[in-house]
Design a protein around this motif. Sequence first.
Motif, PDB file in Angstrom:
ATOM      1  N   ALA A 128       0.821  -1.213   0.000  1.00 23.77           N
ATOM      2  CA  ALA A 128       0.000   0.000   0.000  1.00 23.77           C
ATOM      3  C   ALA A 128       0.857   1.266   0.000  1.00 23.77           C
ATOM      4  N   THR A 129       2.033   1.183   0.571  1.00 17.21           N
ATOM      5  CA  THR A 129       2.885   2.369   0.658  1.00 17.21           C
ATOM      6  C   THR A 129       4.002   2.408  -0.377  1.00 17.21           C
ATOM      7  N   ARG A 130       4.253   1.304  -1.068  1.00 16.47           N
ATOM      8  CA  ARG A 130       5.389   1.254  -1.989  1.00 16.47           C
ATOM      9  C   ARG A 130       5.021   1.109  -3.459  1.00 16.47           C
ATOM     10  N   GLU A 131       3.860   0.537  -3.747  1.00 13.67           N
ATOM     11  CA  GLU A 131       3.489   0.353  -5.153  1.00 13.67           C
ATOM     12  C   GLU A 131       3.159   1.694  -5.802  1.00 13.67           C
ATOM     13  N   PRO A 132       3.401   1.806  -7.087  1.00 14.86           N
ATOM     14  CA  PRO A 132       3.021   3.033  -7.800  1.00 14.86           C
ATOM     15  C   PRO A 132       1.503   3.229  -7.745  1.00 14.86           C
ATOM     16  N   MET A 133       1.097   4.475  -7.656  1.00 14.72           N
ATOM     17  CA  MET A 133      -0.330   4.771  -7.570  1.00 14.72           C
ATOM     18  C   MET A 133      -0.991   4.524  -8.925  1.00 14.72           C
ATOM     19  N   SER A 134      -2.051   3.763  -8.886  1.00 20.75           N
ATOM     20  CA  SER A 134      -2.884   3.500 -10.059  1.00 20.75           C
ATOM     21  C   SER A 134      -4.325   3.496  -9.545  1.00 20.75           C
ATOM     22  N   TRP A 135      -5.293   3.380 -10.457  1.00 18.63           N
ATOM     23  CA  TRP A 135      -6.681   3.323 -10.010  1.00 18.63           C
ATOM     24  C   TRP A 135      -6.898   2.085  -9.153  1.00 18.63           C
ATOM     25  N   SER A 136      -6.307   0.986  -9.538  1.00 14.48           N
ATOM     26  CA  SER A 136      -6.432  -0.245  -8.773  1.00 14.48           C
ATOM     27  C   SER A 136      -5.826  -0.097  -7.379  1.00 14.48           C
ATOM     28  N   ARG A 137      -4.615   0.471  -7.322  1.00 11.86           N
ATOM     29  CA  ARG A 137      -3.951   0.671  -6.029  1.00 11.86           C
ATOM     30  C   ARG A 137      -4.716   1.680  -5.191  1.00 11.86           C
ATOM     31  N   PHE A 138      -5.240   2.735  -5.824  1.00 12.42           N
ATOM     32  CA  PHE A 138      -6.037   3.730  -5.106  1.00 12.42           C
ATOM     33  C   PHE A 138      -7.245   3.069  -4.451  1.00 12.42           C
ATOM     34  N   TRP A 139      -7.946   2.222  -5.201  1.00  9.98           N
ATOM     35  CA  TRP A 139      -9.145   1.561  -4.676  1.00  9.98           C
ATOM     36  C   TRP A 139      -8.779   0.611  -3.527  1.00  9.98           C
ATOM     37  N   LYS A 140      -7.685  -0.133  -3.691  1.00  7.85           N
ATOM     38  CA  LYS A 140      -7.241  -1.024  -2.620  1.00  7.85           C
ATOM     39  C   LYS A 140      -6.867  -0.235  -1.366  1.00  7.85           C
ATOM     40  N   ASN A 141      -6.207   0.897  -1.549  1.00  5.52           N
ATOM     41  CA  ASN A 141      -5.836   1.734  -0.409  1.00  5.52           C
ATOM     42  C   ASN A 141      -7.077   2.316   0.270  1.00  5.52           C
TER      43      ASN A 141
END
Length: 91
Positions: free
Chosen positions: A53-66
């Motif tokens: 959550a803190t290291r992956e590049p921000m994407s729509w998928s990562r945003f939603w997971k966060n």
Amino acid sequence: MLPATGRLVIPRGTREHFVPDGVPIDMRNLDAAKIAAARNALRCAEIAELRRATREPMSWSRFWKNLTGAFPRTSLRIPTNPIEAEKKFCP
């Protein structure tokens, strides 16, 4: 703060629960069992997700997971002892 000795010294009034005031952290005297437990705990589900959550590049998928995982991660408490953390988070 790094004094001339090259050792990390915890300033007074901070992290009393972690290291007593003024005690240098000597990286050469770490317990091998604790190091192995810490490395293993970092790969276990909840801690690994916190790291992603803190290291992956921000994407729509990562945003939603966060966004959807914010509350569980906010209440996540990791013991300071790596062996206890491994027992708590690794099945």
